[in-house]
Design an enzyme around this catalytic site. Sequence first.
Site, PDB file in Angstrom:
ATOM      1  N   GLN A   1       0.825  -1.204   0.000  1.00  0.00           N
ATOM      2  CA  GLN A   1       0.000   0.000   0.000  1.00  0.00           C
ATOM      3  C   GLN A   1       0.856   1.251   0.000  1.00  0.00           C
ATOM      4  OE1 GLN A   1      -3.522  -0.126   2.685  1.00  0.00           O
ATOM      5  NE2 GLN A   1      -2.361  -1.725   3.724  1.00  0.00           N
TER       6      GLN A   1
ATOM      7  N   GLU B   1     -10.553  -3.094   5.064  1.00  0.00           N
ATOM      8  CA  GLU B   1      -9.429  -3.345   5.962  1.00  0.00           C
ATOM      9  C   GLU B   1      -9.901  -3.477   7.396  1.00  0.00           C
ATOM     10  OE1 GLU B   1      -6.191  -0.676   5.528  1.00  0.00           O
ATOM     11  OE2 GLU B   1      -5.107  -1.526   7.219  1.00  0.00           O
TER      12      GLU B   1
END
Lengths: 387, 339
Positions: A125, A243
Amino acid sequence: MDLTFSKQQFAFRMEAREWLEANVPEEKLKSFDTEDGFRQHREWEAKLNEGRWGMVTWPEELGGRGCDLIEWLVFEEEYYRAGAPLRVNQNGIFLLGPTLMEYGTEAQKARFLPKMATGEEIWCQGWSEPNAGSDMAAIRSRAELDGDHYVINGQKTWSTRAVWADWCFGMFRTDPESERHRGLTFILVPLDSPGITVRPIPQLDGLPGFAEIFFDDVRVPVDCRLGAEGEGWSVAMATAGFERGLLLRSPARFQETARRLVDLYATHRDSADRDPGVKAAVMQAWLDAEAYCLTTYQTACRMMAGGKIGAEASTNKIFWSELDQAMHAAAMSILGARAELWPHAPDAGDVGGWLDGWLFAQSGPIYAGTNEIQRNIIAERMLGMPR
Amino acid sequence: MHFDFTEDQRLFRDSVRNFLRSEITSERVRGLWESGPDTALWSQLVELGLTGVTVPEEHGGLGMDELDFVLLAEQCGYVALPEPLVHTALVAVPTLKEIGGGLAATWLPRVAAGDALVLVGLAGWVEDGDRAQLLLLERGGELHAVDPDAAELRANASVDPSRRLFTVRFNSAAEAIAGTAVVGAARDRGALGAAAQSLGLAQRMVDMAVAYTGERKQFGKPVGSFQAVKHHMANVAVRLEYARAPVYRAAWSLANGHPRAALHVSQAKLAACEAAALAAKNCIQAHGAMGYTWEVDLHIYMKKAWALAGAWGDTGFHKQRVSDALFEDKLPIGAGATF
């Protein structure tokens, strides 16, 4: 209400158990924060994919099993019960994958999802920047349109597994006049692009588990943009929702830690009971791990009936991260004078992997939105307190 | 696997909630503290059929179970209902059902119709004992049916004026009508009721503190805008969010005769009472000095939460059960072992 598994769910559990028992490596893989370990974990992802156990919640045409959330929880229970390796591509399969399915073009899905599934392309990420941590909307890294390419300049940091990953997904400012969450765009960047420098950052265990990524005139084709230009914030929020949701932190992991903790206490009871707080902590660990499991099943059933997880998802992050810390703290107390020893130290005896877990548990309340940010979200959006 | 309530269960909950919130205001609770129990309120509950929710249909009730009632008990907690309704539906009626025979056939219809109050007393204590027409009293692990007129009741003031507690002595000649299993089940159902009420109480305290800190201004802004206050409230929300599912699971386990139901009840009681205790601690803090007064309503709910923490098996009792399960019985635990 029916708190028993159906025949099909039970059969699915047994099928997963059988495959895992036959395929989980007998010798524990090396840490995926080492080059060798990363490769081993990549191979494990390929093996999982061959057995169609890699992304069980993905649709069948993409190599998944189209599992619902209950089956997902069952699979995770079997996965952790079997002591299977950690998922090196979790940012890809659990975060970016579902986001791609929702926002990606057909061409993007065809290009990225199969290689994500096989572990051929491992994702990291690119959210945080040196001046955009908890305040993620302060992102400054630029992506400037030049013909059919974006030219990216800037810096990302705390990018987990970036050292050996193949691709990065993140948010970049495409409108230089914009402020805060407007004018940001979600872009997928190959990490072997010219102009990229990855600087590993050693974590508490000394291994380079995360990294800084520097972008110096990095050219990325426009078709690596996910969603519309300037819409990156809402695309990213979907990722953050996943997430914080069920995929990444299903209860099985914490239940297995609680089980190991109960065993550890039972084995060392005589010395552990010299500190009367230890037994209470061990019991609380089990109680909380069970409460986490029960609540997750309840939430999963609500979502399957069409409900959404709102701001209460933030309670989830706080609950599991503090539970993880508390469980490892209890284990350190039980191990006492030997708790400081690494398992490979010659006289460490049976200290096991608790020290590693203890170090990692320190990161839980920080990453994926600090627990202080989560508490603000709970107070403002769940309870309606004034900003 | 379907961890959710039915639409019917939710609709029933909603109608009872609406009734309780409009009728059982904090003013009315304070009034009842002054006047003592009021037949008017009990009559209202009877009219709604609430005393017969768990009474079998053949005895004039609705024939529902612990799972149907648990959501109602939560709502009773939210208003700090000063009447033994949770006791009636979750403890007295199921105990009568288990005893069965003539006693059940005689008393269950009267309870459903609101003609009689039957109350269960364990370990020498009973709530609202002076109002009952029949007492089911435990002594030496056995249960005895006792005519209240033949019992010697002594009032003991509780921190929660709604809890009218009595120590009770009765004639040793009274015949035992049930043994330890029925006594244990009564305690577990009482604990479930206390847990469910604690969820409602915790929610009520949070709602009050959020409302108060949204209005109270210091330094030119609502005190609820300060992070220190927000985080107090968020911490309660976290513990409360993870206490609900254990309570609902315990209700399901009792209703379905799960072999581990007793352990599930202990998990529920510990989680819910802990959430309510944290709610009390953080919500009085959020109210500042006002929270320490008799005038502000917070204490109505705080005090019931404190009292319920020790009722129907105190923390030590329920932790002992968890300890026995984990360390003596070697309960199978870990991933996949929950259900």
